[in-house]
Scaffold this motif. Structure first.
Motif, PDB file in Angstrom:
ATOM      1  N   ASP A  13       0.857  -1.187   0.087  1.00 34.35           N
ATOM      2  CA  ASP A  13       0.132   0.000   0.028  1.00 34.35           C
ATOM      3  C   ASP A  13       0.981   1.290   0.168  1.00 34.35           C
ATOM      4  OD1 ASP A  13      -2.848   1.119   0.558  1.00 34.35           O
ATOM      5  OD2 ASP A  13      -1.427   2.183   1.903  1.00 34.35           O
ATOM      6  N   THR A  15       0.297   4.311   0.859  1.00 32.92           N
ATOM      7  CA  THR A  15       0.128   5.039   1.992  1.00 32.92           C
ATOM      8  C   THR A  15       1.290   4.311   3.214  1.00 32.92           C
ATOM      9  OG1 THR A  15      -2.126   5.559   1.894  1.00 32.92           O
ATOM     10  CG2 THR A  15      -1.424   6.016   4.097  1.00 32.92           C
ATOM     11  N   ARG A  16       1.179   3.066   3.259  1.00 35.58           N
ATOM     12  CA  ARG A  16       1.793   2.383   4.262  1.00 35.58           C
ATOM     13  C   ARG A  16       3.492   2.578   3.995  1.00 35.58           C
ATOM     14  NH1 ARG A  16      -2.271  -1.731   4.514  1.00 35.58           N
ATOM     15  NH2 ARG A  16      -1.249  -2.741   3.127  1.00 35.58           N
ATOM     16  N   ALA A  18       4.719   5.156   2.492  1.00 30.79           N
ATOM     17  CA  ALA A  18       4.962   6.566   2.946  1.00 30.79           C
ATOM     18  C   ALA A  18       5.092   6.770   4.395  1.00 30.79           C
ATOM     19  CB  ALA A  18       3.828   7.532   2.624  1.00 30.79           C
ATOM     20  N   ILE A  19       4.247   5.877   5.266  1.00 29.21           N
ATOM     21  CA  ILE A  19       4.364   5.730   6.791  1.00 29.21           C
ATOM     22  C   ILE A  19       5.763   5.438   7.077  1.00 29.21           C
ATOM     23  CG2 ILE A  19       3.501   4.667   8.880  1.00 29.21           C
ATOM     24  CD1 ILE A  19       0.611   4.864   7.816  1.00 29.21           C
ATOM     25  N   HIS A  36       0.324  14.064   8.145  1.00 35.06           N
ATOM     26  CA  HIS A  36       1.156  14.215   6.731  1.00 35.06           C
ATOM     27  C   HIS A  36       0.175  13.695   5.718  1.00 35.06           C
ATOM     28  CE1 HIS A  36       4.615  14.512   9.446  1.00 35.06           C
ATOM     29  NE2 HIS A  36       5.175  15.045   8.399  1.00 35.06           N
ATOM     30  N   PHE A  37      -1.178  13.138   6.123  1.00 34.60           N
ATOM     31  CA  PHE A  37      -1.876  12.458   5.041  1.00 34.60           C
ATOM     32  C   PHE A  37      -3.269  13.263   5.095  1.00 34.60           C
ATOM     33  CE2 PHE A  37       1.004   9.458   6.583  1.00 34.60           C
ATOM     34  CZ  PHE A  37       1.582   8.811   5.360  1.00 34.60           C
ATOM     35  N   ASP A  38      -4.064  12.932   3.908  1.00 32.91           N
ATOM     36  CA  ASP A  38      -5.348  13.614   3.730  1.00 32.91           C
ATOM     37  C   ASP A  38      -6.212  12.662   4.828  1.00 32.91           C
ATOM     38  OD1 ASP A  38      -4.578  15.678   2.038  1.00 32.91           O
ATOM     39  OD2 ASP A  38      -4.972  14.420   0.281  1.00 32.91           O
ATOM     40  N   SER A  39      -6.049  11.334   4.681  1.00 32.05           N
ATOM     41  CA  SER A  39      -6.942  10.542   5.172  1.00 32.05           C
ATOM     42  C   SER A  39      -7.040  10.666   6.650  1.00 32.05           C
ATOM     43  CB  SER A  39      -6.454   8.884   4.888  1.00 32.05           C
ATOM     44  OG  SER A  39      -5.417   8.782   4.979  1.00 32.05           O
ATOM     45  N   VAL A  44      -4.903   6.081   9.243  1.00 29.19           N
ATOM     46  CA  VAL A  44      -3.572   5.884   9.590  1.00 29.19           C
ATOM     47  C   VAL A  44      -3.294   4.773  10.721  1.00 29.19           C
ATOM     48  CG1 VAL A  44      -1.469   7.089  10.274  1.00 29.19           C
ATOM     49  CG2 VAL A  44      -3.185   8.095   8.710  1.00 29.19           C
ATOM     50  N   HIS A  47      -3.467   1.655   9.441  1.00 33.25           N
ATOM     51  CA  HIS A  47      -2.335   1.083   8.617  1.00 33.25           C
ATOM     52  C   HIS A  47      -1.149   0.601   9.678  1.00 33.25           C
ATOM     53  CE1 HIS A  47      -3.507   1.617   4.762  1.00 33.25           C
ATOM     54  NE2 HIS A  47      -4.008   2.863   4.731  1.00 33.25           N
TER      55      HIS A  47
ATOM     56  N   ARG B   4      -4.110   0.425  -9.044  1.00 32.46           N
ATOM     57  CA  ARG B   4      -2.850   0.471  -8.218  1.00 32.46           C
ATOM     58  C   ARG B   4      -1.834  -0.582  -8.726  1.00 32.46           C
ATOM     59  NH1 ARG B   4      -3.659  -0.630  -3.343  1.00 32.46           N
ATOM     60  NH2 ARG B   4      -5.631   0.212  -3.004  1.00 32.46           N
TER      61      ARG B   4
END
Lengths: 108, 108
Positions: A13, A15-16, A18-19, A36-39, A44, A47, B4
DNA sequence: TCCATTCGCAACTATTTGGTTGCAAATATA
DNA sequence: TATATTTGCAACCAAATAGTTGCGAATGGA
């Protein structure tokens, strides 16, 4: 959101990933990460839960806060797999493969 | 089974990782690959389709057969990401982080 | 003690995934 | 030409995924 919990699933993923990158720079709490995220924070957090299950990340409890750290050894598993892949690629025998195909064609 | 499509998604599935390893040793047709798995030819074919979309694998048409090859440059993207991660890890400033936390605590 | 903050957990939803079966197209062989 | 083989594609299904909202527990400061 239950099964197949491994490092490869962890990094699938974006997002993951990026984390992971953010935590690689600096250990952080879920709230700090979520900024740092829109969600949402909960997204988060989910994740982080997955990353914790995969042991890619380790929680450190500090009062009501939880600081998440990268678990480096687990990340090495990707490296290990990649090394194995590269080894197989370097040993591949296209020439021999070609010869075998030729023999098979002659047999027919 | 649509979106994706990237290398990380490609290697998330254990069957696909196995396919990649087999193809790293030797380029193969879907049927030849399917012999190595319990799941059906169509299942393997679907994974090959995904791997093709991710450009991790390249089809070579030989009459009615299709020989699948590893697309090495695409695999390097994983290596690249991992290198970036390792770089960030090596630069991480836990000490500084600690100092900042101390300062913040004092501020409160 | 009271209140705000940080956080995980549960419930719910839409979408994606991995798998199946059936079928049609194209190629090779008799 | 007729037949067998190799393959992709479409339809379908159960499960997992990524996200949401709402809630309650624990901590820390006023």
């Amino acid at each position: 959101m239950e099964s197949r919990r491994d490092v490869f699933q962890a990094i699938a993923d974006p997002t993951r990933r990026a984390i992971i990158m953010l935590l690689a720079v600096n250990a952080m709490t879920p709230n700090a990460l979520a900024e740092h995220f829109d969600s949402s924070r909960q997204a988060v957090s989910k994740h982080l839960q997955i990353l914790t299950e995969c042991e890619v990340v380790t929680p450190e409890y500090k009062g009501r806060e939880i600081v998440y750290h990268i678990n480096n050894p687990k990340m090495k598993e990707i490296e290990k797999w990649l090394e194995e892949f590269k080894l197989l690629m370097s040993r591949r025998f296209d020439q021999l493969d070609h010869v075998l195909n030729e023999l098979q064609n002659r047999k027919k």
